[in-house]
Write an enzyme that holds these catalytic residues in place. Structure first.
Site, short mmCIF file in Angstrom:
data_model
loop_
_atom_site.label_atom_id
_atom_site.label_comp_id
_atom_site.label_asym_id
_atom_site.label_seq_id
_atom_site.Cartn_x
_atom_site.Cartn_y
_atom_site.Cartn_z
N HIS A 1 0.84 -1.20 0.00
CA HIS A 1 0.00 0.00 0.00
C HIS A 1 0.88 1.25 0.00
O HIS A 1 1.53 1.58 1.00
CB HIS A 1 -0.91 0.00 1.23
CG HIS A 1 -1.92 1.08 1.24
ND1 HIS A 1 -2.88 1.20 2.22
CD2 HIS A 1 -2.16 2.12 0.39
CE1 HIS A 1 -3.64 2.25 1.98
NE2 HIS A 1 -3.20 2.83 0.87
N ILE A 2 0.90 1.95 -1.14
CA ILE A 2 1.63 3.22 -1.26
C ILE A 2 0.68 4.35 -0.90
O ILE A 2 -0.50 4.34 -1.26
CB ILE A 2 2.17 3.39 -2.69
CG1 ILE A 2 3.06 2.20 -3.06
CG2 ILE A 2 2.96 4.69 -2.83
CD1 ILE A 2 3.56 2.22 -4.48
N GLN A 3 1.19 5.35 -0.21
CA GLN A 3 0.36 6.45 0.26
C GLN A 3 -0.28 7.20 -0.90
O GLN A 3 0.36 7.46 -1.93
CB GLN A 3 1.18 7.44 1.11
CG GLN A 3 1.57 6.92 2.47
CD GLN A 3 2.95 6.28 2.47
OE1 GLN A 3 3.31 5.61 1.53
NE2 GLN A 3 3.71 6.50 3.54
N GLY B 1 -5.00 5.59 -3.75
CA GLY B 1 -6.29 4.89 -3.78
C GLY B 1 -6.22 3.50 -3.19
O GLY B 1 -7.11 2.68 -3.45
N HIS C 1 2.58 1.41 6.21
CA HIS C 1 2.93 1.56 4.79
C HIS C 1 4.31 0.97 4.51
O HIS C 1 5.23 1.66 4.03
CB HIS C 1 2.88 3.04 4.38
CG HIS C 1 1.50 3.61 4.33
ND1 HIS C 1 0.61 3.33 3.33
CD2 HIS C 1 0.86 4.45 5.19
CE1 HIS C 1 -0.52 3.97 3.54
NE2 HIS C 1 -0.41 4.66 4.68
N ARG D 1 -0.27 5.58 -9.10
CA ARG D 1 -1.05 6.77 -9.44
C ARG D 1 -0.15 7.77 -10.16
O ARG D 1 1.08 7.72 -10.02
CB ARG D 1 -1.63 7.40 -8.17
CG ARG D 1 -2.60 8.54 -8.41
CD ARG D 1 -3.14 9.08 -7.11
NE ARG D 1 -4.06 10.20 -7.32
CZ ARG D 1 -4.64 10.90 -6.35
NH1 ARG D 1 -4.40 10.57 -5.08
NH2 ARG D 1 -5.45 11.89 -6.63
N HIS E 1 -2.73 16.03 2.49
CA HIS E 1 -2.87 15.15 3.65
C HIS E 1 -1.93 15.56 4.78
O HIS E 1 -2.28 15.48 5.97
CB HIS E 1 -2.60 13.71 3.23
CG HIS E 1 -3.12 12.70 4.19
ND1 HIS E 1 -4.43 12.63 4.60
CD2 HIS E 1 -2.48 11.69 4.87
CE1 HIS E 1 -4.60 11.64 5.45
NE2 HIS E 1 -3.44 11.06 5.64
N TYR F 1 -13.56 7.89 -9.81
CA TYR F 1 -13.74 9.23 -9.26
C TYR F 1 -12.75 10.18 -9.95
O TYR F 1 -11.54 10.08 -9.75
CB TYR F 1 -13.50 9.25 -7.75
CG TYR F 1 -14.49 8.43 -6.97
CD1 TYR F 1 -15.77 8.91 -6.72
CD2 TYR F 1 -14.15 7.16 -6.49
CE1 TYR F 1 -16.69 8.16 -6.00
CE2 TYR F 1 -15.07 6.41 -5.77
CZ TYR F 1 -16.33 6.92 -5.54
OH TYR F 1 -17.25 6.16 -4.84
N ALA G 1 -6.74 16.38 -4.90
CA ALA G 1 -5.64 16.88 -5.72
C ALA G 1 -6.15 17.65 -6.93
O ALA G 1 -5.52 18.62 -7.36
CB ALA G 1 -4.76 15.72 -6.17
#
Length: 616
Positions: free
Chosen positions: A233-235, A238, A290, A336, A348, A470, A475
C-alpha cells in the site's frame, strides 16, 4: 272597502316574465341553522313565516314571487322590523356567531363564483389554443369557429388522457432514475464498460516491447492451500479503496467477516483458521505503517510463520527468501499519476498526517536520524504551504513510488554516501521496474474498471459490484500553474518514468487479455459448430445402419456384392463432407472420383467422428 296599493300588489298572482326579456332571479336568503330552528318553533308567528324563507341552497325560480323595486323593499323593511324582537331574544355571542356565519357564507359564495368563472375562462382559452393548434396541423378546415361538439369532446379526451399518462408516469417512475426515460439507450449503442477512463484517446500506441510472459498474468491462486496475497500500500494512490474491495467486494466461498466499528476484517481460508490476504484491513500494519517492498519481503514470511518477535534474517539469505516467497506470496499494488499523488500527499500532510509509525527497516535496521532527517521540528507539519513542502530535500514524498517498489539493499538503504546520486537513481528505477513487472498484479488509480478486469482475470476471483471511477479528488481541486507543475515533475522524475512504464505495461496487458478472451470465445463457437456437424453425421449413419439391419435379405438380394453397401456409404459420407465444407468455407470444391479418393474420404470422416466423440 278599498285596499291600499301595496296590499293589492302583495295579493297579486306572480307575474310571468315577458318573452325575450331577461330573467330576474334573486339570491336565496342566508340564514343560520339557529334562526331556522327558532322560526320553526313558532308556527303562529308572522315573522317566523317571513324570516324562515326557503331552505339553504334552494333558489327562487320563475314561479316564486318576483322582486319589486319599492314595494319589495318596503316589505323587506317590515320583515326586518318584525324580526328585530327575535334577534333580541338571542344572546350577544349567538348573534355575533350568526353574523360571522352569514359573512363567511357570502365570502364562500363569492369565491365559488370567481372559481367557476375562472375555470370557464381557462377552458375557453384552452379551447381556442388547442383549436388553433388543431387548425395548424390539419388545415384551415378545422378552425376554432367550426369545431363542433364532437371535436371538442375528442380534444378534451386527448388532453385528459395526456394528463393521466403524465400522472401515472410520475407515480411509477419518480425522478430521473426510471429506465424508460433514458433516451440515450435507444439512440446510441451500449458503450464499452472498459473504455478509456481518463478521457484520453481510445487508440493506444505501445512504447515498450514486452514478451508474452510479461503480458500474460494468470496466477493459479489456491485459496484453500498456502497461497497468500500481499498488498503493498503506497500512500495516496487509492489503496484504501482497493483494500476495502478486497475484504468486502469479492465473491468467496467463505467471505471476510467485517464487524461494524472495526477497521480489520477476518479473512480465513475455507475450513482453516489462516488468512489468505495480508493487508491493513485483514492483518493490520504487521510490518509497519505503509511498509515498502524491502520491508515486506523480509517481514511477511516471519509473520506468517508466527515468528513475529524473531530477528529478521540476514541479507545474505535474502535471495533464498525471495525465491521461497515467490512460490506462495503474490504481491500486488496500486500506482497513481505522480503529480496528482504528490499534491494529494501535501494536502494530507497539511491536515496533520506524519506517518511517524513507519519503520523503514532495511537490511535489518531502521535508518538513523542523520540518514533520514525530518522536514519539520514540531509534532506534525500541519498547515505547511506547498513551497515549503517542495523545498525540503529530505521529503520522502519525492519519488515515493520508486523508493517503495525498489530493493533498497542494492543501494545501501538510506545511506546516500554509498554510491553517486546518478548511479543510485538508475539502480532504484531499474529495480522498481523489475519488481513491478514480476508482481502478480498492479493497477492504476486512473483506470478503475480496467484494474478490476485485470485482477479478476489474474486471480480468477470476481467482484460483486463494479469499481467506481472518481475524477474529482482533493488533488484535482488544487490549482497550480505550469511552473509549479514542472517543478513537481522534476522532483518526481523517477516516478514519472516509472508511471510511464507502468501505464504502458498495464494497457498492453489489458489489450492482450481482451484479445485472448475474444479468441477463446471464437474457439468455443467453432467447437460447437464442429460438434453439431459430428452429431449430424452420426445420426445419419445410425439411421442408415438401422435400415440395413431391418432388411438384410432384401439388401443381399439387391446387392450381391458385399462391398457395394460400403462403397455406397462411403460415397454418401463424401457428399455430406463436401456439402458441410462448402457451407463452412463458402467454396465449391470439385467432385472427387475414384476408389482411392473414396477410401481417403471415408477414413478422414471416421477419424473426424472419432475425434468429435472423444471431445464430447
Amino acid at each position: 272597502m278599498a285596499l291600499p296599493a301595496c296590499a293589492v300588489r302583495e295579493f297579486e298572482p306572480p307575474r310571468q316574465p315577458e318573452r325575450g326579456a331577461p330573467v330576474r332571479t334573486t339570491c336565496p336568503r342566508r340564514h343560520s341553522r339557529v334562526e331556522a330552528e327558532l322560526a320553526a318553533s313558532r308556527p303562529g308567528s308572522v315573522a317566523a313565516s317571513v324570516r324562515a324563507g326557503p331552505p339553504r341552497g334552494v333558489s327562487h325560480g320563475f314561479h316564486t314571487r318576483p322582486l319589486l323595486d319599492k314595494p319589495r323593499k318596503a316589505s323587506s323593511s317590515l320583515a326586518g322590523a318584525a324580526c328585530a324582537p327575535l334577534f333580541a331574544l338571542l344572546s350577544r355571542g349567538r348573534r355575533r356567531r350568526m353574523h360571522v356565519l352569514r359573512r363567511r357564507w357570502d365570502l364562500g359564495s363569492l369565491c365559488r363564483a370567481l372559481l367557476t368563472r375562472g375555470l370557464a375562462a381557462l377552458g375557453h382559452s384552452l379551447k381556442h389554443v388547442l383549436g388553433a393548434i388543431f387548425s395548424k396541423i390539419f388545415g384551415p378546415m378545422a378552425s376554432v369557429g367550426n369545431m363542433d361538439e364532437k371535436s371538442n369532446k375528442l380534444l378534451l379526451a386527448l388532453v385528459m388522457l395526456f394528463l393521466f399518462a403524465v400522472i401515472v408516469l410520475q407515480y411509477v417512475c419518480p425522478g430521473t432514475e426510471c429506465q424508460l426515460l433514458r433516451l440515450q439507450a435507444f439512440s446510441s449503442p451500449v458503450p464499452d464498460p472498459y473504455r478509456s477512463e481518463d478521457e484520453s484517446s481510445a487508440r493506444f500506441v505501445p512504447r515498450y516491447n514486452f514478451t508474452r510472459g510479461d503480458l500474460l498474468r494468470k496466477v493459479d491462486f489456491d485459496i484453500k492451500g498456502d497461497d497468500l496475497i500481499v498488498f503493498l500500500h503506497i500512500q495516496k494512490t487509492g489503496g484504501t479503496t482497493f483494500g476495502r474491495h478486497l475484504v468486502r467486494n469479492i465473491q468467496l466461498e467463505q467471505p471476510c467477516e467485517c464487524r461494524v466499528g472495526q477497521k480489520k476484517c477476518t479473512c480465513h481460508r475455507p475450513g482453516k483458521r489462516e488468512t489468505w490476504l495480508f493487508s491493513r484491513f485483514s492483518t493490520g500494519w504487521s510490518c509497519g505503517l505503509h511498509a515498502d517492498w524491502t520491508e515486506l519481503t523480509s517481514c511477511v514470511p516471519s509473520v506468517v510463520d508466527g515468528k513475529r518477535d524473531a530477528r529478521l534474517r540476514p541479507s545474505r539469505w535474502r535471495i533464498f527468501q525471495i525465491l521461497d516467497a515467490a512460490r506462495n506470496f503474490h504481491y500486488i499494488t496500486i500506482l497513481r499519476d505522480p503529480v496528482s499523488r504528490y499534491l494529494s500527499e501535501w494536502r494530507h500532510v497539511q491536515r496533520g498526517a506524519t506517518w511517524k509509525a513507519s519503520l523503514h527497516v532495511c537490511d535489518g535496521r531502521p535508518p538513523t536520524s542523520e540518514e533520514l532527517p525530518s522536514c519539520y521540528t514540531g509534532d506534525d507539519w500541519s498547515g505547511c504551504p506547498l513551497k515549503e513542502f517542495m523545498d525540503c530535500p529530505y521529503n520522502l514524498a519525492n519519488n515515493r513510488q520508486v523508493r517503495m517498489l525498489s530493493d533498497l539493499t542494492l543501494v545501501g538503504c538510506y545511506n546516500l554516501s554509498v554510491m553517486p546520486e546518478k548511479q543510485r537513481n538508475k539502480v532504484l528505477l531499474e529495480s522498481a521496474k523489475s519488481n513491478l513487472k514480476h508482481m502478480a498484479f498492479f493497477g492504476l488509480t486512473e483506470f478503475q474498471r480496467k484494474t478490476q478486469y485485470l485482477f479478476e482475470k489474474t486471480f480468477n476471483m470476481n467482484f460483486i459490484s463494479p469499481f467506481t471511477q472518481y475524477n474529482t479528488t482533493r488533488a484535482s481541486s488544487v490549482e497550480i500553474n505550469e511552473e509549479i507543475q514542472k517543478r513537481i515533475e522534476g522532483l518526481n522524475f523517477l516516478d514519472m518514468e516509472l508511471y510511464s512504464y507502468a501505464k504502458d505495461l498495464f494497457l498492453q496487458r489489458y489489450q492482450f487479455m481482451r484479445q485472448k478472451e475474444h479468441q477463446e470465445a471464437r474457439r468455443k463457437r467453432q467447437e460447437q459448430r464442429k460438434f453439431l456437424k459430428g452429431r449430424l453425421l452420426q445420426t445419419h449413419f445410425q439411421s442408415q445402419g438401422q435400415g440395413q439391419s431391418q432388411n438384410p435379405n432384401q439388401n443381399q438380394s439387391q446387392n450381391p456384392n458385399p462391398n457395394a453397401n460400403q462403397n455406397l456409404t462411403q460415397n454418401l459420407m463424401q457428399n455430406l463432407t463436401q456439402s458441410l465444407s462448402q457451407k463452412e468455407n463458402r467454396e465449391s470444391p470439385k467432385q472427387n472420383s475414384g476408389k482411392e479418393q473414396n477410401d481417403n474420404t471415408s477414413n478422414g470422416t471416421n477419424d473426424y467422428i472419432g475425434s468429435v466423440e472423444k471431445w464430447r
